[in-house]
Enzyme design. Structure first.
Site, mmCIF file in Angstrom:
data_model
loop_
_atom_site.group_PDB
_atom_site.id
_atom_site.type_symbol
_atom_site.label_atom_id
_atom_site.label_comp_id
_atom_site.label_asym_id
_atom_site.label_seq_id
_atom_site.Cartn_x
_atom_site.Cartn_y
_atom_site.Cartn_z
ATOM 1 N N THR A 51 -19.702 -40.466 52.795
ATOM 2 C CA THR A 51 -18.318 -40.176 52.394
ATOM 3 C C THR A 51 -17.324 -40.702 53.433
ATOM 4 O O THR A 51 -16.203 -40.233 53.522
ATOM 5 C CB THR A 51 -18.106 -38.661 52.219
ATOM 6 N N CYS B 289 -8.958 -42.370 53.087
ATOM 7 C CA CYS B 289 -8.247 -43.662 53.134
ATOM 8 C C CYS B 289 -8.258 -44.318 51.754
ATOM 9 O O CYS B 289 -7.242 -44.841 51.282
ATOM 10 C CB CYS B 289 -8.930 -44.608 54.121
ATOM 11 N N THR C 140 -13.332 -41.656 52.426
ATOM 12 C CA THR C 140 -12.871 -41.144 51.129
ATOM 13 C C THR C 140 -11.358 -40.957 51.114
ATOM 14 O O THR C 140 -10.688 -41.297 50.136
ATOM 15 C CB THR C 140 -13.540 -39.794 50.774
HETATM 16 N N1 LIG Z 1 -18.782 -34.938 48.124
HETATM 17 C C1 LIG Z 1 -17.729 -35.211 47.346
HETATM 18 N N2 LIG Z 1 -17.855 -35.294 46.009
HETATM 19 C C2 LIG Z 1 -16.800 -35.580 45.233
HETATM 20 N N3 LIG Z 1 -15.547 -35.779 45.695
HETATM 21 C C3 LIG Z 1 -15.354 -35.701 47.015
HETATM 22 C C4 LIG Z 1 -16.426 -35.415 47.922
HETATM 23 N N4 LIG Z 1 -15.916 -35.430 49.193
HETATM 24 C C5 LIG Z 1 -14.607 -35.716 49.073
HETATM 25 N N5 LIG Z 1 -14.252 -35.862 47.786
HETATM 26 C C6 LIG Z 1 -12.952 -36.232 47.265
HETATM 27 O O1 LIG Z 1 -12.525 -37.358 48.002
HETATM 28 C C7 LIG Z 1 -11.131 -37.341 48.207
HETATM 29 C C8 LIG Z 1 -10.827 -37.341 49.684
HETATM 30 O O2 LIG Z 1 -10.890 -36.007 50.122
HETATM 31 P P1 LIG Z 1 -11.300 -35.522 51.573
HETATM 32 O O3 LIG Z 1 -10.955 -34.082 51.626
HETATM 33 O O4 LIG Z 1 -12.702 -35.950 51.855
HETATM 34 O O5 LIG Z 1 -10.292 -36.401 52.430
HETATM 35 P P2 LIG Z 1 -10.296 -36.708 53.960
HETATM 36 O O6 LIG Z 1 -10.887 -35.586 54.720
HETATM 37 O O7 LIG Z 1 -8.934 -37.116 54.287
HETATM 38 O O8 LIG Z 1 -11.270 -37.942 54.062
HETATM 39 P P3 LIG Z 1 -11.520 -38.819 55.396
HETATM 40 O O9 LIG Z 1 -12.445 -38.017 56.239
HETATM 41 O O10 LIG Z 1 -12.117 -40.057 54.846
HETATM 42 O O11 LIG Z 1 -10.186 -39.018 56.042
HETATM 43 C C9 LIG Z 1 -10.643 -36.092 47.462
HETATM 44 O O12 LIG Z 1 -10.288 -36.431 46.163
HETATM 45 C C10 LIG Z 1 -11.863 -35.189 47.485
HETATM 46 O O13 LIG Z 1 -11.834 -34.215 46.478
HETATM 47 MG MG LIG Z 2 -8.355 -38.309 55.841
#
Ligand SMILES: Nc1ncnc2c1ncn2[C@@H]1O[C@H](COP(=O)(O)OP(=O)(O)OP(=O)(O)O)[C@@H](O)[C@H]1O
Ligand SMILES: [Mg+2]
Length: 265
Positions: free
Chosen positions: A206, A211, A209
């Site tokens: 993941t 970005c 995700t």
């Molecule tokens: N395991 C998963 N299955 C489905 N959707 C996911 C999963 N992990 C994250 N998402 C989705 O991915 C998107 C990014 O969310 P997340 O909360 O991971 O962001 P983030 O923490 O800013 O990510 P990053 O660590 O890449 O900066 C959201 O739409 C979230 O719901």
């Molecule tokens: Mg992030």
């Protein structure tokens, strides 16, 4: 007309996050991607081992060069590293008409700080009010508000509303860091909260995700979609990309999502 989307963010040489992910996500969403760099990171799927700052004046010069010449249909702001860079980015974007997605990147998945502490105030006071959509994850929403991390849907919606009250037009509180069978995100707009659910996919891959979601969202806004429709499309995109992540074989840690899973044979 093909939309032109500018990402203002850091570089991830392993290609899964940062501007590399942004450009892939923008391309996968049918738009033309551009990137102004705020920092170079040395990182891979296992973590961040170095950060090299771009001088703020040169961040400003990159943004100016693009804006002077290119019709920019939407902007995504990602990693901004420090207060001075946040200030020049805000200066460059203030008074512009195009939709702006502000992804308040603070901490990498491996725990490395991507935003210095005194930059949080500048992010909150100057960049947040420029956001068409602010896209915090759960820890970022809490940090911006000085509150505990939301553990319920009601708390997510309340934090989204509190961040909206600070000036963002819409706030998408992302549920990736939560638990449960669904990874649901909450879009708070003037009319209230709207939920975008998706099954939580069991994968360690993941990386990037956030970005990728924020860049897909910028692409869709730049194409003229209203915020809720753009979130719907971007959420479907990131769900597919996460579902396809395990078909890539990139590194031994948290690998990237597959931006082109629905486009490649
Ligand atoms: N395991 C998963 N299955 C489905 N959707 C996911 C999963 N992990 C994250 N998402 C989705 O991915 C998107 C990014 O969310 P997340 O909360 O991971 O962001 P983030 O923490 O800013 O990510 P990053 O660590 O890449 O900066 C959201 O739409 C979230 O719901
Ligand atoms: Mg992030």
């Amino acid at each position: 007309m093909i939309a032109n989307i500018l990402s203002i963010a850091g570089s991830d040489p392993s290609g899964g996050a940062g501007i590399q992910a942004d450009l892939k996500a923008i391309a996968a969403n049918g738009a033309y991607g551009m990137a102004a760099l705020t920092a170079l990171t040395a990182q891979n799927t296992r973590g961040v081992s170095g950060v090299h700052r771009v001088p703020p004046a040169f961040v400003a010069a990159q943004i100016r060069a693009v804006l002077d010449d290119v019709r920019v249909d939407a902007v995504k702001v990602g990693m901004i590293l420090d207060a001075e860079i946040a200030e020049v980015v805000a200066d460059a974007l203030e008074g512009r008409e195009m939709p702006i997605v502000v992804d308040p990147v603070m901490i990498a998945k491996g725990g490395a700080a991507l935003l210095e502490e005194d930059a949080v105030a500048v992010l909150r006071d100057r960049l947040l009010p420029l956001a068409t959509v602010l896209t915090p994850n759960l820890p970022e929403a809490a940090a911006l508000l000085g509150e505990d991390v939301a553990e319920t849907r009601a708390a997510m919606a309340a934090q989204g509303a509190a961040l909206r009250a600070r000036g963002a037009a819409h706030v998408l509180v992302k549920g990736g860091h939560g638990s449960g069978a669904e990874s649901a995100d909450c879009l708070v707009s003037e009319g209230g909260a709207e939920w975008f659910g998706a099954p939580r996919i069991a994968t360690k891959n993941t990386h990037g995700t956030g970005c990728s979601l924020s860049s897909a969202l910028a692409a869709r806004l730049g194409q003229g979609m209203p915020p809720a429709a753009a979130v719907h499309r971007a959420k479907a995109f990131i769900g597919d990309a996460i579902a396809g992540a395990d078909t890539l074989t990139v590194g031994s840690g948290h690998g990237p999502v597959h931006h082109f899973v629905t486009l490649w044979p």
